[in-house]
Design an enzyme around this catalytic site. Structure first.
Site, short mmCIF file in Angstrom:
data_model
loop_
_atom_site.label_atom_id
_atom_site.label_comp_id
_atom_site.label_asym_id
_atom_site.label_seq_id
_atom_site.Cartn_x
_atom_site.Cartn_y
_atom_site.Cartn_z
N ASP A 204 46.42 39.06 51.25
CA ASP A 204 46.89 40.90 51.49
C ASP A 204 47.01 40.88 52.99
O ASP A 204 46.11 40.50 54.03
CB ASP A 204 45.79 41.73 51.05
CG ASP A 204 46.12 43.01 51.09
OD1 ASP A 204 46.71 43.64 50.27
OD2 ASP A 204 45.28 43.72 51.81
N GLU A 245 41.57 21.30 51.25
CA GLU A 245 40.45 20.65 50.70
C GLU A 245 40.67 20.40 49.29
O GLU A 245 39.96 19.71 48.80
CB GLU A 245 39.11 21.51 51.03
CG GLU A 245 38.74 21.68 52.40
CD GLU A 245 37.62 22.55 52.61
OE1 GLU A 245 37.00 23.16 51.51
OE2 GLU A 245 37.58 23.22 53.79
C1 NOJ Z 1 48.78 45.60 50.66
C2 NOJ Z 1 48.56 46.03 49.46
O1 NOJ Z 1 49.62 45.41 48.47
C3 NOJ Z 1 48.57 47.45 49.08
O2 NOJ Z 1 48.21 47.74 47.64
C4 NOJ Z 1 47.06 47.75 49.66
O3 NOJ Z 1 46.82 49.17 49.69
C5 NOJ Z 1 47.02 47.27 51.22
N1 NOJ Z 1 47.57 45.95 51.38
C6 NOJ Z 1 45.48 47.36 51.68
O4 NOJ Z 1 44.80 46.32 51.08
#
Ligand code: NOJ
Length: 524
Positions: A204, A245
């Protein structure tokens, strides 16, 4: 020894947003046992893997992207045992499982942050990004949250009289990746899920993992300092080493940058990401040139080691059927054409739950809005069955769904569409099966057709003797285009309109507006 393509190159990866997929206990929120109970849908679709948006313990300020414990399942979604069962059942169907990993920030309720904010000399103080203000009562610099409604990326903590950084909501403090202890602790969270048997991670908000350690201001339009700092590459190499790993695991990054050079920089050496979500591609208008140029750019900039990945929808973006609807009701046809394009490109297609149904965005009345950034419409629950058969929750829930269903769920639901040979769901299943059968589609080379009319996006895919010609009409008028060789003959194998299978195409091909076809070219 010859290697075939890896699993993450072969087939489609299907994104599940657990809150909205299937609810097993009637509380109106989807959960892990709900997903397990619906795996057959994914097996019938032919998905190679699923990617699960976060299901970790969370106060849900950002619906799970604010993680309070990286090593546990939130009770709203179930238990660790439920997760293990889901993994086992998915693997039994040869479906791999990729989980979301949120390394840039935790929840403000995570034990690490609770400690960090407790005093300036707490050993975990430096696990987050704390700083004095600018001397005039303002935050340390001009960095802004990704969410316009949040404003500044800094919040003041009264107790310890310093500011902390949050690239998203104030409830999502940024971890300090410049601190090696943080890096090591986060690597351990990866190992926890790898040991359980997950097949990979979606990373993310990747670009925010590295910022200017001196916290200098952006001071102008270019965002040089608050993201994508050079340390990014080493950070990713460290994460990749952890994945390696273990055997045959995959990392796909959410690379929310609009510079294709940067996107490929995480792929080209083969030591960072396996795949990158390409946000340049997902922001395009319904325009043939825009798609062609974007794909050609990737092909031109990518090294032999980089493998493309394409997506058009996710839980943060308007759905294709709505986004490409120009008010003339073309959204449904365009959703079909977009799918054909996605499955016939060189690279891994990522699809978002409901894309197989051509779901439009839901209408959210003001009193039901829950997201800080306007993303509720694309997060509406999946309609599984007609409400006339199972009640108003449409098979998603027996209770009150946490968000309203999309407006056409009476007709647009899995059970009805699965029986309809003309539905987008049937088209979707055919496309996946087709990609499996034709190596030209899954691993073949890509050759754009440059001289086509502006409305037309056409390209060839080739593997050994097989030549497939893919053509889409993105304009409002019917168009005709020549086959790639003047004397060529071909046969339509699949069309988005569904009524042209097996039609002969000699020398040229006609296309209705928003129609897409795959043509097999004669091998002579
Ligand atoms: C990207 C994610 O897809 C989104 O839903 C989220 O609000 C932000 N990153 C923060 O984690």
């Amino acid at each position: 020894m010859t290697h075939g393509p890896s699993w993450w190159q072969r087939g489609a990866i299907y994104q599940i947003y657990p809150r909205s997929f299937a609810d097993s206990d009637g509380d109106g929120v989807g959960d892990l046992p709900g997903i397990t109970s619906r795996l057959e849908h994914l097996a019938e679709l032919g998905a190679e893997a699923i990617w699960l948006s976060p299901f970790y313990r969370s106060p849900m300020a950002d619906f799970g992207y604010d993680v309070a414990d990286y090593l546990d399942v939130d009770p709203a979604f179930g238990t660790l045992d439920d997760f293990d069962r889901l993994l086992e059942e998915a693997h039994a169907r040869r479906i791999r499982v990729v989980v979301d990993w949120v390394p840039n920030h935790s929840s403000d309720r995570h034990a690490w942050f609770v400690e960090s904010r407790s005093s300036r000399d707490n050993p975990r103080r430096d696990w987050y990004v704390w700083h004095d203000g600018d001397g005039n009562g303002g935050p340390p610099n001009d960095w802004m949250s990704e969410f316009p409604a949040v404003g500044r990326a800094w919040s003041f903590d009264d107790a310890t009289e310093q500011w902390y950084l949050h690239s998203f909501m104030a409830e999502q403090p940024d971890l300090n990746w410049d601190n090696p202890e943080v890096e090591a602790a986060m690597h351990d969270t990866l190992r926890f899920w790898l040991d359980r048997g997950v097949d990979g991670f979606r990373v993310d908000a990747l670009q925010r993992l590295a910022h200017d350690p001196l916290l200098r201001p952006n001071a102008g339009a270019a965002r040089r300092h608050d993201q994508d700092w050079d340390t990014m590459h080493d950070r990713l190499r460290g994460i990749r080493r952890v994945a390696e790993e273990y055997e045959d695991r995959m990392l796909v990054g959410e690379v929310a940058l609009q510079d294709m050079h940067r996107v490929v920089s995480f792929l080209n050496n083969g030591d960072q990401l396996h795949l990158a979500h390409n946000f340049v591609f997902c922001e395009l208008e319904w325009d043939a040139d825009a798609f062609r140029v974007s794909i050609d750019d990737f092909e031109a900039l990518a090294s032999d080691r980089a493998w493309p990945a394409w997506f058009l929808e996710n839980h943060d973006r308007p759905r294709v059927a709505s986004r490409f609807d120009d008010g003339t009701g073309q959204g449904a046809a365009r959703a079909r054409a977009a799918l054909l394009m996605l499955y016939a490109l060189r690279g891994t297609p990522f699809v978002y739950q409901g894309e197989e149904l051509g779901l439009p965005d839901a209408e959210i009345p003001p009193d039901r809005v829950v997201d800080v950034d306007g993303r509720d419409p694309e997060r509406a629950p999946i309609p599984w069955r007609p409400p006339s058969a199972v009640g108003p929750g449409a098979g998603f829930t027996t209770g009150e769904p946490w968000l309203p269903l999309s407006p056409d769920h009476r007709e647009r639901n899995v059970a009805l569409m699965a029986q309809d040979p003309a539905s987008i769901l049937t088209l979707h299943r055919r496309l996946i099966a087709f990609r499996r059968r034709h190596p030209a589609l899954s691993v073949g080379s890509y050759h754009p057709v440059i001289e086509a009319h502006n409305d037309l996006f056409a390209y060839e895919r080739r593997h050994r003797d097989e030549r497939l010609f893919i053509a889409l009409n993105l304009g409002h008028e019917p168009r005709r285009l020549p086959l790639p060789d003047e004397t060529a003959r071909g046969r339509i194998l699949l069309s988005t309109t569904g009524d042209r299978d097996d039609e002969a195409a000699d020398e040229s091909l006609s296309l209705r507006p928003d129609e897409g076809v795959i043509v097999l070219l004669d091998p002579r």
